[in-house]
Design a protein around this motif. Sequence first.
Motif, PDB file in Angstrom:
ATOM      1  N   MET A   1      18.138 -26.901  15.835  1.00  0.00           N
ATOM      2  CA  MET A   1      19.560 -26.460  14.736  1.00  0.00           C
ATOM      3  C   MET A   1      20.868 -26.813  15.038  1.00  0.00           C
ATOM      4  O   MET A   1      20.742 -26.951  16.343  1.00  0.00           O
ATOM      5  N   SER A   2      21.756 -28.124  14.151  1.00  0.00           N
ATOM      6  CA  SER A   2      22.923 -28.402  15.128  1.00  0.00           C
ATOM      7  C   SER A   2      23.790 -26.981  15.303  1.00  0.00           C
ATOM      8  O   SER A   2      23.439 -26.266  14.030  1.00  0.00           O
ATOM      9  N   THR A   3      24.984 -27.342  15.545  1.00  0.00           N
ATOM     10  CA  THR A   3      26.206 -26.557  15.655  1.00  0.00           C
ATOM     11  C   THR A   3      27.280 -26.230  13.840  1.00  0.00           C
ATOM     12  O   THR A   3      27.368 -24.925  13.219  1.00  0.00           O
ATOM     13  N   THR A   4      26.856 -27.712  13.816  1.00  0.00           N
ATOM     14  CA  THR A   4      27.138 -27.292  12.247  1.00  0.00           C
ATOM     15  C   THR A   4      26.406 -26.870  10.992  1.00  0.00           C
ATOM     16  O   THR A   4      26.790 -26.291  10.551  1.00  0.00           O
ATOM     17  N   PHE A   5      25.370 -26.426  11.386  1.00  0.00           N
ATOM     18  CA  PHE A   5      24.343 -25.388  11.238  1.00  0.00           C
ATOM     19  C   PHE A   5      24.912 -24.071  10.481  1.00  0.00           C
ATOM     20  O   PHE A   5      25.025 -23.603   9.118  1.00  0.00           O
ATOM     21  N   PHE A   6      25.255 -23.912  12.242  1.00  0.00           N
ATOM     22  CA  PHE A   6      25.381 -22.689  12.268  1.00  0.00           C
ATOM     23  C   PHE A   6      26.651 -22.647  11.527  1.00  0.00           C
ATOM     24  O   PHE A   6      26.877 -21.084  10.819  1.00  0.00           O
ATOM     25  N   GLU A   7      27.518 -23.162  11.889  1.00  0.00           N
ATOM     26  CA  GLU A   7      28.960 -23.141  11.508  1.00  0.00           C
ATOM     27  C   GLU A   7      29.096 -23.177   9.821  1.00  0.00           C
ATOM     28  O   GLU A   7      30.335 -22.445   8.766  1.00  0.00           O
TER      29      GLU A   7
END
Length: 86
Positions: A1-7
């Motif tokens: 999972m990418s950081t963008t998803f969490f952001e």
Amino acid sequence: MSTTFFEETATAVNETAHQYSKAAIDCVEDHPFSSSIVSFALGIGVGVLAVTLLSGSSHVQQRNAAQRLGDQLLSSLRSVVPDRFI
């Protein structure tokens, strides 16, 4: 999972929380007396619940008391709080 998803998820949660916060503030501003009564009742309810749970009564009695208290609080809230908050 990418950081963008969490952001993106954090941003969406933050926006939703802000919307609910704004709605709660508007409700309190529109109904200050009812809001005070609900806050007072919830404080009393939490206090009674804490005393009930901390007393030496049996688990079944605690569960029944908590259920009755919860039912009473919901009944009280339904009479003064708009449906969108319950």
